[in-house]
Design a protein around this motif. Structure first.
Motif, short mmCIF file in Angstrom:
data_model
loop_
_atom_site.label_atom_id
_atom_site.label_comp_id
_atom_site.label_asym_id
_atom_site.label_seq_id
_atom_site.Cartn_x
_atom_site.Cartn_y
_atom_site.Cartn_z
N LEU A 270 0.86 -1.19 0.00
CA LEU A 270 0.00 0.00 0.00
C LEU A 270 0.89 1.23 0.00
CD1 LEU A 270 -2.71 1.60 0.46
CD2 LEU A 270 -2.28 1.31 2.91
N LEU A 271 0.59 2.19 -0.89
CA LEU A 271 1.31 3.46 -0.92
C LEU A 271 0.29 4.59 -0.97
CD1 LEU A 271 3.99 5.07 -1.18
CD2 LEU A 271 3.75 4.85 -3.67
N ILE A 272 0.39 5.51 -0.01
CA ILE A 272 -0.46 6.71 0.02
C ILE A 272 0.48 7.91 0.01
CG2 ILE A 272 -2.36 7.90 1.14
CD1 ILE A 272 -2.89 5.38 2.77
N LYS A 273 0.35 8.77 -0.99
CA LYS A 273 1.31 9.85 -1.18
C LYS A 273 0.86 11.16 -0.54
CE LYS A 273 3.37 8.01 -5.43
NZ LYS A 273 3.73 8.31 -6.83
N GLN A 274 1.84 11.94 -0.14
CA GLN A 274 1.66 13.33 0.30
C GLN A 274 0.64 13.49 1.44
OE1 GLN A 274 3.35 16.43 -0.94
NE2 GLN A 274 4.70 14.66 -1.10
N THR A 296 6.31 2.35 6.81
CA THR A 296 7.44 3.28 6.77
C THR A 296 7.00 4.58 6.11
OG1 THR A 296 8.21 2.39 4.65
CG2 THR A 296 9.16 1.44 6.66
N LEU A 297 7.71 5.66 6.45
CA LEU A 297 7.50 6.96 5.82
C LEU A 297 8.59 7.18 4.79
CD1 LEU A 297 6.62 9.23 8.90
CD2 LEU A 297 5.08 7.89 7.44
N GLN A 298 8.18 7.60 3.59
CA GLN A 298 9.12 7.85 2.50
C GLN A 298 8.92 9.27 1.98
OE1 GLN A 298 8.19 4.79 -0.40
NE2 GLN A 298 9.09 3.15 0.83
N ALA A 299 9.93 9.78 1.29
CA ALA A 299 9.87 11.12 0.68
C ALA A 299 9.42 12.17 1.69
CB ALA A 299 8.93 11.11 -0.54
N GLU A 300 10.02 12.13 2.88
CA GLU A 300 9.64 13.07 3.92
C GLU A 300 10.09 14.49 3.56
OE1 GLU A 300 9.93 11.67 8.14
OE2 GLU A 300 11.06 10.02 7.23
N ALA A 310 4.70 13.23 4.07
CA ALA A 310 5.46 12.05 3.65
C ALA A 310 4.53 11.13 2.88
CB ALA A 310 6.04 11.32 4.87
N ASP A 311 5.14 10.19 2.15
CA ASP A 311 4.40 9.07 1.57
C ASP A 311 4.39 7.95 2.60
OD1 ASP A 311 4.41 10.66 -0.68
OD2 ASP A 311 5.90 9.44 -1.76
N ILE A 312 3.26 7.29 2.76
CA ILE A 312 3.14 6.18 3.70
C ILE A 312 3.15 4.87 2.90
CG2 ILE A 312 1.76 5.12 5.51
CD1 ILE A 312 0.55 7.86 6.09
N TYR A 313 4.10 4.01 3.22
CA TYR A 313 4.25 2.74 2.50
C TYR A 313 4.08 1.58 3.48
CZ TYR A 313 6.32 -0.98 -0.36
OH TYR A 313 6.54 -2.14 -1.05
N CYS A 314 3.25 0.60 3.11
CA CYS A 314 2.97 -0.53 3.99
C CYS A 314 3.14 -1.85 3.25
CB CYS A 314 1.53 -0.47 4.52
SG CYS A 314 1.11 1.00 5.44
#
Length: 456
Positions: A270-274, A296-300, A310-314
């Motif tokens: 799962l990826l939810i952006k911004q 995890t948080l990405q592109a903070e 951030a983007d939230i990746y699961c």
């Protein structure tokens, strides 16, 4: 699968029939709606600023439209351009007396912010709301505004809308100890402090969401905090600002919950952006990680207004386990997500205990009771008191027919639960979802088959 957010809301009166999609897939959401709390604060600040500001990625929901309608009645020029909102500020004392009662609909945030703004004007106005809002307490905002010099008269039940307010110019600054844990009291007092000659001080009982402080600092307002005390020097004009609103954590939370409870054999990533990941709003994702979801948080990054995104990746992670959620600061960081936490806990091994959530009794419904009622309808053993819920998780759920009671968060929580089951459930009275997340059904349809039915 990619998704472009749908901005078309549900019919005002409708039910939803929902059952899980069985195919295995990953989920990618390029956006979630703009944060409702930040949208309202940014719009109101620009309305009382000098000059023109644009608010980007504004949530287009019923609550926001109510806020805009009131400001237009007060003489503020506001124009939509897609998801951008241009606001022509009238200055602190440039608002006009309205021709009739200001109807704020269902939005408690705008009601309390506008009470503070009206308290600093030189004219009188009446403020009303719908039936749900008119049952919610306003006295803990009204009392400090009265202490600052406004004259307020209840026109119906004591302590509730509708009311009449005669502003005072200037207001008197005050020192105030918090009477509730919610950030709405703090925000209301700080907005009123803009109209006071001198320094207004507010001591909070625990760390609550700090969107008001971040935005006011960005607008150039003389505000700072020292531990639990916030100081604001009022009486000074400030300039309008462009504001980028981050994605709403409270909206992202429904997608995170739907993913967390989906069968492990039916989900990839799962990826939810911004998404806005302000620490005072991130309690839900911290607890999901504690329960066993790999997150995890990405592109903070940090927006110019000071809000982190951030983007939230699961990924699926381990089997969910129960948690103990307590402590006023921790609960305030997920107060709107408590019903969702309870729903996810139904799929966790063991007993999850959620304490210090008594504030939920004064939301659109008594959300402690309505959340427990929804869980019980799905077959989840649940007990509750005035400020605590215990969810006995790890047992199979059954399809259900439940009523949202007109509460948008209860409707969406029930829909998320239904999205995990192979047999259909029916959620009644779902038009209220438009209050905060008009594209919810389109987004949840990535996880479930959803039919919109005429309301019975």
């Amino acid at each position: 699968m990619g998704l472009v957010r749908n901005r078309v809301g549900l019919p005002a009166k409708c039910d939803l029939q929902i059952k899980a999609k069985r195919e295995v897939c990953s989920f990618e959401f390029h956006s979630v709606p703009g944060d409702k709390s930040i949208s309202q604060r940014a719009i109101v600040l620009n309305a009382i600023a000098e000059g023109q500001g644009t608010v980007y990625n504004v949530l287009r929901s019923r609550d926001i439209e109510s806020c805009i309608t009131i400001l237009r009645q007060l003489g503020v020029r506001i124009a939509w351009n897609g998801d951008e909102l241009s606001v022509h500020g009238q200055g602190l004392r440039g608002l006009q007396a309205p021709a009739g009662r200001l109807e704020v609909g269902n939005t408690a945030t705008s009601a309390r912010l506008m009470l503070s703004v009206l308290a600093g004007q030189s004219f009188a106005a009446e403020l009303g709301g719908n039936a749900l809002l008119s049952a919610r307490p306003m006295d803990w905002v009204v009392q400090p505004l009265t202490d600052m010099g406004a004259v307020i008269e209840y026109l119906g039940a004591k302590g509730c809308l509708p009311l009449r307010i005669q502003g005072a110019s200037p207001l008197s600054p005050i020192d105030m100890e918090a009477t509730v844990f919610s950030a709405q009291e703090k925000s209301a007092l700080l907005f009123a402090g803009l109209y006071a000659e001198g320094i207004t001080r507010y001591r909070q009982r625990c760390q609550s969401r700090d969107h008001t402080e971040r935005l006011m600092h960005y607008f150039g307002i003389d505000i700072h905090s020292d531990n639990d005390v916030t100081f604001l020097k009022g009486g000074n004009a400030f300039c309008a600002k462009d504001v980028m609103v981050p994605g709403d954590m409270s909206s992202a939370a429904f997608l995170l919950a739907a993913y967390a409870i989906r069968g492990v054999d039916r989900k990839g990533s799962l990826l939810i952006k911004q998404v806005g990941v302000n620490p005072t709003r991130s309690g839900f994702i911290r607890l999901l990680a504690e329960m066993g979801l790999h997150l995890t948080l990405q592109a903070e990054a940090e927006l110019i207004s000071g809000e982190p995104v951030a983007d939230i990746y699961c990924t699926p992670g381990t089997r969910l386990s129960s948690v103990l959620a307590e402590g006023n600061g921790r609960i305030q960081s997920l107060i709107d997500e408590v019903p969702l936490l309870a729903a996810v806990s139904a799929f966790a091994e063991g007993n999850t205990v959620i304490r210090d959530c008594g504030e939920l009794r004064d939301k659109d419904t008594n959300r402690i009771q309505t959340t427990a009622g929804v869980l019980k309808a799905f077959g989840v053993e649940t007990s509750c008191s005035d400020d605590e819920m215990v969810i006995h998780g790890g047992r199979p759920l059954s399809p259900a027919i439940v009523n949202s009671c007109g509460d948008h968060r209860i409707a969406m929580t029930a829909a998320v639960l239904a999205s995990s089951l192979d047999e259909p459930s029916i959620i009644r009275n779902c038009g209220c979802i438009n209050v905060s997340y008009p594209g919810f059904v389109e987004d949840l349809s990535q996880f479930a088959h959803i039919d919109v039915l005429p309301a019975e």
